[in-house]
Scaffold this active site. Structure first.
Site, PDB file in Angstrom:
ATOM      1  N   ASP A  21       0.372  -1.362   0.124  1.00 18.59           N
ATOM      2  CA  ASP A  21       0.054   0.047   0.065  1.00 18.59           C
ATOM      3  C   ASP A  21       0.741   1.643   0.016  1.00 18.59           C
ATOM      4  O   ASP A  21       0.324   2.188   0.156  1.00 18.59           O
ATOM      5  CB  ASP A  21      -1.035   0.149   1.129  1.00 18.59           C
ATOM      6  CG  ASP A  21      -1.807  -0.794   1.523  1.00 18.59           C
ATOM      7  OD1 ASP A  21      -2.493  -1.852   0.380  1.00 18.59           O
ATOM      8  OD2 ASP A  21      -2.445  -1.410   2.502  1.00 18.59           O
TER       9      ASP A  21
ATOM     10  N   CYS B 201     -22.926 -11.888  -2.794  1.00 14.53           N
ATOM     11  CA  CYS B 201     -21.832 -10.687  -1.892  1.00 14.53           C
ATOM     12  C   CYS B 201     -22.840  -9.376  -2.637  1.00 14.53           C
ATOM     13  O   CYS B 201     -23.485  -8.747  -1.892  1.00 14.53           O
ATOM     14  CB  CYS B 201     -20.574 -10.537  -3.034  1.00 14.53           C
ATOM     15  SG  CYS B 201     -20.677 -10.500  -4.779  1.00 14.53           S
TER      16      CYS B 201
ATOM     17  N   CYS C 152     -20.338   2.237   1.275  1.00  7.91           N
ATOM     18  CA  CYS C 152     -19.753   1.467   1.765  1.00  7.91           C
ATOM     19  C   CYS C 152     -18.688   1.611   3.094  1.00  7.91           C
ATOM     20  O   CYS C 152     -18.562   2.596   3.785  1.00  7.91           O
ATOM     21  CB  CYS C 152     -18.369   1.411   1.212  1.00  7.91           C
ATOM     22  SG  CYS C 152     -17.448  -0.595   1.877  1.00  7.91           S
TER      23      CYS C 152
ATOM     24  N   CYS D 116     -14.616 -16.792  -9.936  1.00  4.81           N
ATOM     25  CA  CYS D 116     -16.017 -16.835  -9.455  1.00  4.81           C
ATOM     26  C   CYS D 116     -16.926 -17.057  -9.845  1.00  4.81           C
ATOM     27  O   CYS D 116     -16.846 -17.122 -11.326  1.00  4.81           O
ATOM     28  CB  CYS D 116     -16.085 -14.626  -9.725  1.00  4.81           C
ATOM     29  SG  CYS D 116     -17.456 -13.798  -9.298  1.00  4.81           S
TER      30      CYS D 116
HETATM   31  S1  SF4 Z   1     -20.215 -14.126  -3.474  1.00  3.26           S
HETATM   32 FE1  SF4 Z   1     -20.019 -12.882  -5.097  1.00  3.26          FE
HETATM   33  S2  SF4 Z   1     -17.370 -12.778  -4.774  1.00  3.26           S
HETATM   34 FE2  SF4 Z   1     -17.923 -15.188  -4.245  1.00  3.26          FE
HETATM   35  S3  SF4 Z   1     -18.546 -16.288  -6.259  1.00  3.26           S
HETATM   36 FE3  SF4 Z   1     -20.157 -15.534  -5.098  1.00  3.26          FE
HETATM   37  S4  SF4 Z   1     -20.396 -13.383  -6.708  1.00  3.26           S
HETATM   38 FE4  SF4 Z   1     -18.581 -14.206  -6.915  1.00  3.26          FE
HETATM   39  S1  SF4 Z   2     -20.788  -2.131   2.717  1.00  5.87           S
HETATM   40 FE1  SF4 Z   2     -19.235  -2.105   2.392  1.00  5.87          FE
HETATM   41  S2  SF4 Z   2     -17.643  -4.236   2.617  1.00  5.87           S
HETATM   42 FE2  SF4 Z   2     -20.044  -3.697   3.665  1.00  5.87          FE
HETATM   43  S3  SF4 Z   2     -21.105  -5.463   2.079  1.00  5.87           S
HETATM   44 FE3  SF4 Z   2     -21.253  -3.560   1.509  1.00  5.87          FE
HETATM   45  S4  SF4 Z   2     -19.680  -3.015  -0.590  1.00  5.87           S
HETATM   46 FE4  SF4 Z   2     -19.078  -4.397   1.607  1.00  5.87          FE
END
Ligand code: SF4
Ligand code: SF4
Length: 315
Positions: A133, A193, A213, A187
């Site tokens: 970083d 997600c 976020c 993925c």
């Molecule tokens: S949760 Fe999101 S990052 Fe993980 S496999 Fe499914 S689509 Fe891909």
């Molecule tokens: S707020 Fe940010 S870290 Fe939390 S689930 Fe959403 S994208 Fe992911």
């Protein structure tokens, strides 16, 4: 001493660097970053998705060319280090992102990698630079290019068998080393997600809108939350965050049944595992300095930590 027969320098370098505790290591030619990737990044910045992280805007001009980081660089070596904890905080306690459970990874990883790179330089010659970083590099781009992982829809790099709870480090060298092949995308595009993000911060192109976020708002944002930020921090998940958010990683199938990190410095301290909302709200500046000495939580500073803690108690 790095032993090499001169024919397989790459394997010798890989073996030497693996001793730092890395979960994966890969190599790529240090060429200009692909134009569409740069255009995507610039568009992300132009649309304001970097929120208050002005340094990302300043770095945008330098990121396309790794020779801005090391003159005459020939090879980028990307390394991934797992920080998956062996033990988690009780889910009834306010959330602290797992990456912050142990000691600050910048210090830990530099200490582990530096002596190896010094040996490599002495034995093999060339110039070397370690970036944690600490340089304008697109670290996820290089990780993918080096074949150590693929990009998930949650914006993280996913490493086979280690998931996405990983820190990325780049080692740049003027030595020319044969590149690795990028990996097949793992993925699954399951969308778990995106569905799980309580803030709607994950965008269709796999990038994150930092303005929404919880990670950005509880770690990087300076000062109080005002206007839109303040409204954003009123979701249930946001009001449960003491420092960061792992929700979009927790739900990813690639993070199930993965081994805990082999790096003892990343294991949680007992006082961090058991820290309650009440203790956080009452914490003095002195206690904060003592409890989080050498911890990534210091990134938020006492003022940011206190702002997060007070948000836990809001209606
Ligand atoms: S949760 Fe999101 S990052 Fe993980 S496999 Fe499914 S689509 Fe891909
Ligand atoms: S707020 Fe940010 S870290 Fe939390 S689930 Fe959403 S994208 Fe992911």
């Amino acid at each position: 001493m790095i032993r090499t027969d001169g024919n397989n320098i790459k394997n010798d370098i890989r073996e030497a660097l693996l001793a730092s505790g890395a979960a994966a290591i890969g190599f790529a030619r240090a060429e200009q970053v692909e134009a569409d990737v740069i255009e995507g990044y610039n568009r992300w910045i132009r649309n304001g998705n970097h929120a208050g992280m002005d340094y990302l805007e300043r770095h945008a001009r330098l990121k396309p060319d790794p020779s801005n980081v090391l003159e005459n660089v020939s090879t980028v070596i990307s390394m991934a280090f797992s920080y998956t904890p062996a033990q988690r905080r009780n889910p009834e306690l306010p959330a602290i992102a797992c990456y912050a459970y142990g000691e600050d990874y910048h210090d830990v990883l530099r200490k582990r990698i530096m002596p190896i790179v010094e040996c490599l330089k002495k034995d093999l010659g060339g110039e070397w630079r370690i970036c944690i970083d600490s340089a304008p590099l697109s670290e996820r781009y290089w990780a993918i290019k080096c074949g150590i992982g693929t990009r998930g829809r949650n914006g993280s790099v996913i490493v086979d068998n280690f998931g996405s709870y990983i820190f990325l480090v780049e080692v740049l060298t003027t030595l020319r080393i044969a590149p690795d092949e990028p990996r097949k995308d793992i993925c699954m595009d399951c969308g778990a997600c995106i569905k799980a993000c309580p803030q709607g911060a994950l965008m269709a192109d796999g990038t994150v809108d930092a303005r929404k976020c919880i990670n950005y708002l509880t770690i990087e944002h300076r000062g109080e939350w005002e206007g839109e930020n303040s409204r954003t921090m009123h979701t249930e998940a946001a009001k449960n965050s003491l420092f960061g958010c792992d929700i979009c990683q927790e739900v990813c199938p690639h993070n199930r049944n993965i081994p805990p990190t082999n790096i003892p410095e990343f294991q949680p301290k007992e006082e961090l595992l058991s820290l309650t909302a009440e203790q956080a709200i009452k914490m003095s500046r002195e206690e904060f300095s003592k409890i989080f000495k050498g911890s990534p939580v210091k990134r938020a500073k006492f003022e940011g930590f206190r702002r997060n803690a007070l948000n836990l108690a809001k209606d």
